[in-house]
Design an enzyme around this catalytic site. Structure first.
Site, PDB file in Angstrom:
ATOM      1  N   GLU A   1      40.937  16.655  20.937  1.00 11.43           N
ATOM      2  CA  GLU A   1      40.489  17.635  21.917  1.00 11.43           C
ATOM      3  C   GLU A   1      41.600  18.685  21.990  1.00 11.43           C
ATOM      4  O   GLU A   1      42.592  18.531  22.695  1.00 11.43           O
ATOM      5  CB  GLU A   1      40.291  16.999  23.292  1.00 11.43           C
ATOM      6  CG  GLU A   1      39.629  17.948  24.264  1.00 11.43           C
ATOM      7  CD  GLU A   1      40.362  18.154  25.582  1.00 11.43           C
ATOM      8  OE1 GLU A   1      39.774  18.773  26.482  1.00 11.43           O
ATOM      9  OE2 GLU A   1      41.517  17.706  25.730  1.00 11.43           O
TER      10      GLU A   1
ATOM     11  N   ASP B   1      42.875  13.101  24.130  1.00 12.68           N
ATOM     12  CA  ASP B   1      42.866  14.117  25.182  1.00 12.68           C
ATOM     13  C   ASP B   1      44.048  15.083  25.013  1.00 12.68           C
ATOM     14  O   ASP B   1      45.163  14.650  24.702  1.00 12.68           O
ATOM     15  CB  ASP B   1      43.000  13.382  26.528  1.00 12.68           C
ATOM     16  CG  ASP B   1      42.750  14.276  27.722  1.00 12.68           C
ATOM     17  OD1 ASP B   1      41.633  14.783  27.853  1.00 12.68           O
ATOM     18  OD2 ASP B   1      43.696  14.470  28.522  1.00 12.68           O
TER      19      ASP B   1
HETATM   20  C1  NOJ Z   1      40.751  17.180  29.143  1.00  8.22           C
HETATM   21  C2  NOJ Z   1      39.703  16.307  29.732  1.00  8.22           C
HETATM   22  O1  NOJ Z   1      38.525  16.449  29.006  1.00  8.22           O
HETATM   23  C3  NOJ Z   1      39.574  16.742  31.174  1.00  8.22           C
HETATM   24  O2  NOJ Z   1      38.461  16.166  31.791  1.00  8.22           O
HETATM   25  C4  NOJ Z   1      40.855  16.397  31.882  1.00  8.22           C
HETATM   26  O3  NOJ Z   1      40.799  16.876  33.204  1.00  8.22           O
HETATM   27  C5  NOJ Z   1      42.061  17.025  31.196  1.00  8.22           C
HETATM   28  N1  NOJ Z   1      42.002  16.902  29.771  1.00  8.22           N
HETATM   29  C6  NOJ Z   1      43.321  16.369  31.652  1.00  8.22           C
HETATM   30  O4  NOJ Z   1      43.417  15.079  31.138  1.00  8.22           O
END
Ligand code: NOJ
Length: 567
Positions: free
Chosen positions: A287, A218
């Protein structure tokens, strides 16, 4: 028109992640095994066969770790345990064993940029006070101004408001501020502090030792903040206006957004890759919402960094001929230059489902959903275009991601009332941005079985489904020729049979005209028609098509795609 050159040549005997189709499970909303209205691990295990039948290779789970659920589990309070909402470690082990026996790999979601404010490290930091090693696990600073009552800098939270929250010190007085790129319940860790890095080495090993096949990381671009935490900055164009991100150089982008994509993040990437590679056959996907030229994002997948990164450029390219050409060419070029496969993705739990985006006249910014007062999408048009883009995308070599429910053609819930909303974005913007709940609604399994169409045994559901979900239920589509579910199954089956994930790609201008677009991958022509007139297909064996009534050498209609084995 584009050149007929081969743009992508696959690697022989490529590692699994170079070609895999990975299905994202959002644990809250996949299947509820205990009737509390919340999806859970036992619910997933009981439904795993439906994913094997779908034909995917791996599952990525959004977080199921211990969490106060302020951001649906992206606020972790214990990285080495399962939240009781979803089950326990024994449930996870059972799920992993079952998935592996069905030939499905499992990827878990690691959230290293921030913890929950309920994490013991943060609680200890609050108690220990200024200047302590406990505080140094996070990013605490003094406020500005005479009374230190102004946030240390101007950084805006992704969810609205400031990135800073002031704490009450152990002496009962207002004191320092802590940084949170997201919600105030998600304090950012200080990745410049070695103990933070050591803790995460252990967390990675904990899950790798348990047998997971990899991680989705993440906010893989946010962990390092620019030295001195300078304010965000705007750059001027030659004409004196404000430069848009698309016009900035990579160096300007690093200055403009001092908390995204800072060069030192790559040291962390490399540290983790060493751990990943010390195990057999594991992988990690980043991500990283990296703006600027795609070459910048490709830095995350250099040979000693991540195995994959999400191709968000493709996600938002749009279903037009020009956009598809540009995004696909850019992707092969940028990722190919560092020896990485491209990934392809259209939907996830943070974005409006693509079938709904394609039914909208205008595009809404990422992170914003659609509310009851908004202009409503054209569902049929969106589904047609969405299916077409999926069929085009799954013909491309590289890794592909599918978000749960898209195999059913599920639309976004666009009329969800405010009282049900849970996304922090909704609260931090006082409802101005409705947030992401609309793409997170529980899946319909059996049409009319109960109020949640079989999501739970008793109809309970943490978010209500819209009326239309009944007709999208899995059992209503299973075995029904032409249904979206059967289309996805067919696409995935043929993709595997024809080795398209690991194939070679070239554009095929000889097979398309002005309004259509074709490419050839491993001897399979993938043809899309973007225009209003029907297109005559090339000769060959029709393998799969979005246009149910299409026959060989037939006419391909607008927003339809066909895969043809060339003779
Ligand atoms: C990216 C995640 O996909 C999202 O759902 C989340 O709110 C943020 N990062 C914070 O962790």
């Amino acid at each position: 028109m584009t050149k007929p050159d081969v743009l992508y040549v696959s690697k022989p005997n490529a590692e699994w992640w170079r070609t895999a189709v990975i299905y994202q499970i959002y644990p809250r909303s996949f299947a509820d095994g205990n009737g509390d209205g919340m999806g859970d691990l036992q619910g997933v295990t009981a439904r795993l066969e439906s994913l094997q039948e779908l034909g995917i290779d791996a599952i990525w789970f959004s977080p199921f770790f211990k969490s106060p659920q302020k951001d649906a589990g992206y606020d972790v309070s214990d990285y080495k345990d399962i939240d009781p909402l979803f089950g326990n470690l024994a449930d996870f082990d059972a799920l992993l064993t079952r998935a592996h026996s069905l030939g499905l790999r499992i990827i878990v979601d690691l959230v290293p940029n921030h913890t929950s404010d309920q994490h013991e490290w943060f609680q200890a930091a609050l108690k220990a006070g200024k200047g302590s090693p406990e505080r140094d696990m996070y990013i605490f600073r003094e406020g500005r101004g005479l009374f230190k009552n102004k946030a240390p800098n101007n950084w805006p939270s992704v969810f609205g408001g400031s990135q800073w929250t002031r704490v009450i010190e152990p002496n009962g007085k207002k004191g320092q501020w802590y940084l949170h790129i997201f919600d105030s319940s998600q304090p950012d860790l200080n990745w410049k502090n070695p103990p933070v890095r050591d803790e995460f080495d252990n967390i990675l090993r904990f899950w790798l030792d348990r047998g997971v096949d990899g991680f989705r990381i993440d906010v893989a671009h946010g962990m390092i903040k620019r030295e001195g935490l300078p304010n965000t900055k705007q750059f001027s164009t030659e004409m004196g206006g404000v430069k848009s991100e698309g016009d900035m150089t990579i160096e300007e982008l690093e200055v403009a957004n001092p908390y995204w994509g800072q060069p030192e993040v790559h040291d962390i990437n490399r540290r983790w890759r060493k751990i990943i590679d010390s195990y057999n056959d594991r992988a990690m996907a980043a991500e990283a919402w990296i703006s600027g030229p795609l070459e910048r994002m490709a830095r995350w997948v250099r040979p000693d960094e991540y195995n994959q990164t999400f191709n968000f450029g493709y996600m938002f390219a749009g279903w037009t001929k020009a956009a598809q050409i540009k995004s696909i060419e850019d992707s092969f070029t940028a990722f190919g230059a560092v020896g990485a496969p491209s990934t392809w993705v259209l939907s996830n739990h943070d974005t409006i489902r693509h079938v709904t985006r394609y039914g909208m006249v205008g595009e809404l910014p990422q992170g914003d959903g659609i509310g009851p007062d908004y202009e409503q999408p054209d569902e049929a048009l969106g589904l047609r275009k969405g299916r077409a883009n999926t069929a085009f995308m799954l013909g491309l070599p590289g890794g592909a991601y599918i978000y749960q429910g898209e195999e059913l053609g599920l639309p976004e819930h666009t009329t969800l009332e405010g009282k049900y909303r849970q996304d922090p974005t909704y609260f931090r913007t006082k409802g101005k941005r409705v947030g992401r709940d609309g793409c997170r609604v529980p899946l319909p399994w059996e049409a009319g079985a109960n109020q949640s169409n079989g999501f739970s045994s008793n109809g309970a559901s943490w978010l209500p489904q819209p009326e239309s979900y009944k007709s999208y239920s899995r059992d209503a589509q299973r075995g029904v020729a032409g249904s979206t579910l059967e289309l996805y199954k067919q696409l995935l089956k043929v993709r595997k049979e024809q080795g398209l994930g690991g194939g070679d790609f070239r554009w095929a201008p000889e097979l398309s005209d002005e309004q259509s677009l074709a490419f050839v991958n491993n001897g399979v022509a993938v043809v899309a028609n973007f225009g209003p007139d029907a297109v005559i297909l090339p000769a060959g064996e029709l393998l799969v098509t979005t246009q149910h009534d299409l026959r060989v050498e037939g006419e391909l209609q607008q927003d339809q795609v066909a895969w043809i084995k060339l003779s």
